[in-house]
Write a protein that holds these residues in place. Sequence first.
Motif, PDB file in Angstrom:
ATOM      1  N   GLU A 371     -77.593 -43.523 113.930  1.00 37.97           N
ATOM      2  CA  GLU A 371     -76.690 -42.878 114.882  1.00 37.97           C
ATOM      3  C   GLU A 371     -77.256 -41.563 115.415  1.00 37.97           C
ATOM      4  O   GLU A 371     -76.805 -41.077 116.446  1.00 37.97           O
ATOM      5  CB  GLU A 371     -75.332 -42.617 114.225  1.00 37.97           C
ATOM      6  N   ALA A 372     -78.244 -41.013 114.722  1.00 38.17           N
ATOM      7  CA  ALA A 372     -78.860 -39.772 115.199  1.00 38.17           C
ATOM      8  C   ALA A 372     -79.863 -40.031 116.317  1.00 38.17           C
ATOM      9  O   ALA A 372     -80.389 -39.080 116.909  1.00 38.17           O
ATOM     10  CB  ALA A 372     -79.549 -39.062 114.031  1.00 38.17           C
ATOM     11  N   THR A 431     -69.720 -46.979 115.385  1.00 39.63           N
ATOM     12  CA  THR A 431     -70.853 -46.114 115.714  1.00 39.63           C
ATOM     13  C   THR A 431     -71.265 -46.284 117.171  1.00 39.63           C
ATOM     14  O   THR A 431     -71.541 -45.304 117.869  1.00 39.63           O
ATOM     15  CB  THR A 431     -72.043 -46.431 114.793  1.00 39.63           C
ATOM     16  N   ASN A 432     -71.302 -47.515 117.643  1.00 40.62           N
ATOM     17  CA  ASN A 432     -71.670 -47.767 119.043  1.00 40.62           C
ATOM     18  C   ASN A 432     -70.598 -47.242 120.002  1.00 40.62           C
ATOM     19  O   ASN A 432     -70.914 -46.671 121.052  1.00 40.62           O
ATOM     20  CB  ASN A 432     -71.893 -49.257 119.266  1.00 40.62           C
ATOM     21  N   LEU A 434     -68.757 -44.748 119.592  1.00 34.23           N
ATOM     22  CA  LEU A 434     -68.830 -43.285 119.606  1.00 34.23           C
ATOM     23  C   LEU A 434     -69.915 -42.749 120.538  1.00 34.23           C
ATOM     24  O   LEU A 434     -69.930 -41.552 120.849  1.00 34.23           O
ATOM     25  CB  LEU A 434     -69.067 -42.761 118.187  1.00 34.23           C
ATOM     26  N   MET A 435     -70.815 -43.615 121.003  1.00 38.00           N
ATOM     27  CA  MET A 435     -71.852 -43.168 121.941  1.00 38.00           C
ATOM     28  C   MET A 435     -71.229 -42.727 123.251  1.00 38.00           C
ATOM     29  O   MET A 435     -71.629 -41.720 123.837  1.00 38.00           O
ATOM     30  CB  MET A 435     -72.881 -44.278 122.192  1.00 38.00           C
ATOM     31  N   HIS A 436     -70.241 -43.497 123.741  1.00 43.94           N
ATOM     32  CA  HIS A 436     -69.595 -43.192 125.024  1.00 43.94           C
ATOM     33  C   HIS A 436     -68.106 -43.499 124.928  1.00 43.94           C
ATOM     34  O   HIS A 436     -67.598 -44.392 125.627  1.00 43.94           O
ATOM     35  CB  HIS A 436     -70.231 -44.015 126.155  1.00 43.94           C
ATOM     36  N   SER A 484     -70.899 -38.618 109.439  1.00 42.78           N
ATOM     37  CA  SER A 484     -71.347 -39.056 110.762  1.00 42.78           C
ATOM     38  C   SER A 484     -71.382 -37.903 111.758  1.00 42.78           C
ATOM     39  O   SER A 484     -70.366 -37.253 112.014  1.00 42.78           O
ATOM     40  CB  SER A 484     -70.419 -40.154 111.281  1.00 42.78           C
ATOM     41  N   SER A 485     -72.532 -37.676 112.357  1.00 41.61           N
ATOM     42  CA  SER A 485     -72.648 -36.646 113.387  1.00 41.61           C
ATOM     43  C   SER A 485     -71.888 -37.044 114.641  1.00 41.61           C
ATOM     44  O   SER A 485     -71.335 -36.190 115.347  1.00 41.61           O
ATOM     45  CB  SER A 485     -74.130 -36.406 113.712  1.00 41.61           C
ATOM     46  N   ARG A 486     -71.824 -38.330 114.946  1.00 42.89           N
ATOM     47  CA  ARG A 486     -71.080 -38.775 116.126  1.00 42.89           C
ATOM     48  C   ARG A 486     -69.583 -38.565 115.927  1.00 42.89           C
ATOM     49  O   ARG A 486     -68.876 -38.212 116.874  1.00 42.89           O
ATOM     50  CB  ARG A 486     -71.386 -40.249 116.419  1.00 42.89           C
ATOM     51  N   SER A 489     -68.963 -34.846 116.386  1.00 40.15           N
ATOM     52  CA  SER A 489     -69.010 -34.473 117.807  1.00 40.15           C
ATOM     53  C   SER A 489     -67.742 -34.911 118.521  1.00 40.15           C
ATOM     54  O   SER A 489     -67.198 -34.181 119.360  1.00 40.15           O
ATOM     55  CB  SER A 489     -70.228 -35.109 118.480  1.00 40.15           C
ATOM     56  N   PHE A 490     -67.269 -36.106 118.198  1.00 43.70           N
ATOM     57  CA  PHE A 490     -66.050 -36.610 118.820  1.00 43.70           C
ATOM     58  C   PHE A 490     -64.853 -35.738 118.437  1.00 43.70           C
ATOM     59  O   PHE A 490     -63.990 -35.440 119.273  1.00 43.70           O
ATOM     60  CB  PHE A 490     -65.797 -38.056 118.381  1.00 43.70           C
TER      61      PHE A 490
END
Length: 492
Positions: A371-372, A431-432, A434-436, A484-486, A489-490
């Motif tokens: 995820e990074a 995880t995916n 959280l990308m967008h 999780s960094s994502r 961030s969220f």
Amino acid sequence: MRIALIQPPLRDFYRTPHRLNALGLELVGQILRDAGCEVSLYNFPRHKQVRSLVLPKALSHLRPFLVPGERGALSGFGSFRRFGPDYDEAARLVGEGRPDLVFIGLFAWAYGEDALSMASSFRKLYPALRLGIGGAGVSVDPSRFERCGFFDLIFTGLGELSLRRWLAAGAPLSGRFDAPADACEGEKEALPAVSYHEKGGILSISASRGCPMRCRFCANRLVHGLRFRTASVSRIMAVAEKAVVDRHVRLIAFEDDNLSADRGWFLELLSALHRRFPEAWCSAENGIDYRFLDPDDLRIIFKLGFRKFNFSIASVESGERKRERRSGSLEHYARLVSAASGLGAEIVTYFIAGLPGESFDIAVKNLLYLEALPTVIGISLFYPVPGIEGFDASQIADAPFQKALGSAAWPWGGGYSTAQLLTAFRLSRLTNALMHPENDPYTSALIREVVLRRRLLTLQGRHHQLTDLPWQDRSMVLSFLEKSSRVHSFSR
């Protein structure tokens, strides 16, 4: 002699239509036509008929994990379905052509039940018809198909070799014809297999055989051998021209297991295809082996049509990779991801969850590492086939074929439960997403509730009802959400 080549209807939770190209049967058909046979090919999984089915006994362990009417970015598998017509209907369609022989292709062992259902329909409706079967799924377990009593002819190993042995023997109407993996080592050049799917303008190509790597979880070498062989670029282009004629090619889809093992040949092939089909873009959904390439190679490949790179790392744990004989450096992989991202390419990276002896916390470690990076994450749930190394063959000797589907989530490796495998699967979806997350208000709201409640949730029904998943492994979920960094961030 009239010969019908059959890709049987398939039963699974999903299908990927553009990959159901029956390239193996296309090549078999080419060889038979060259020998003077009249050939018809039936690729039934591509037919429009799709029917929901009752979950079979082999997959009854999944019943507690299925959510009726599920939708949204974090959803799992839907209903179990048959892709293609009923087996009796398929047999009647073939029978209308009055073939002398029917050859059934089995490209994956897990679909063995579909091949047997197809053969059973032929035996019921046309008891005198001669039946043959071959393909990778047969090659790893031929005795099981001999014992069933349906088949007059069994072909194992590389189809182009075993088929030619049958033709050289006078094309008898019964017998077994083998081309063991070591026989492939003497093959000087691979035969290219090509098909063109007019809907979508997809030119599918298999241009090589074999793989020099010895990953324990992979069955490629059981059929194709360890020596990497390629078809000549000129031969590939000639076959492609014949398949395409003057039609418009939008996508060149490589179906090879290891395209990049011969870098020079790979770049030469891409250059020739790009000159002939300059508007087409390329894909290799079985993956491009990053271990054979460097960032400069990626830049060249990008210019020659690749806009998406599929990589596989197997596992981020060095101990797991060593045990599975999966070589490769994560640092090198990360450099390639950075280079591909800089080009504006889409990147998908796969890892395997549930390898023999692996503990369930490794899946979370894989997700946290990936995820990074600017990559979509693909999770593959481990399943065996007879003959792979590092797996107790007695566990699969008489097991139902369908338990080895990639969607079965059967705990073959011993370190995960089905619930933990499916938790890992849904965490990869999270995880995916959280990308967008801003791309869809329902997804954004769902993620917000997941983070708030510290539980995996999903959406159900037309009104997107929030639904809990009581079976989830909370330790995996909490470990991921906390690190999780994502997610962090969220939350900001």
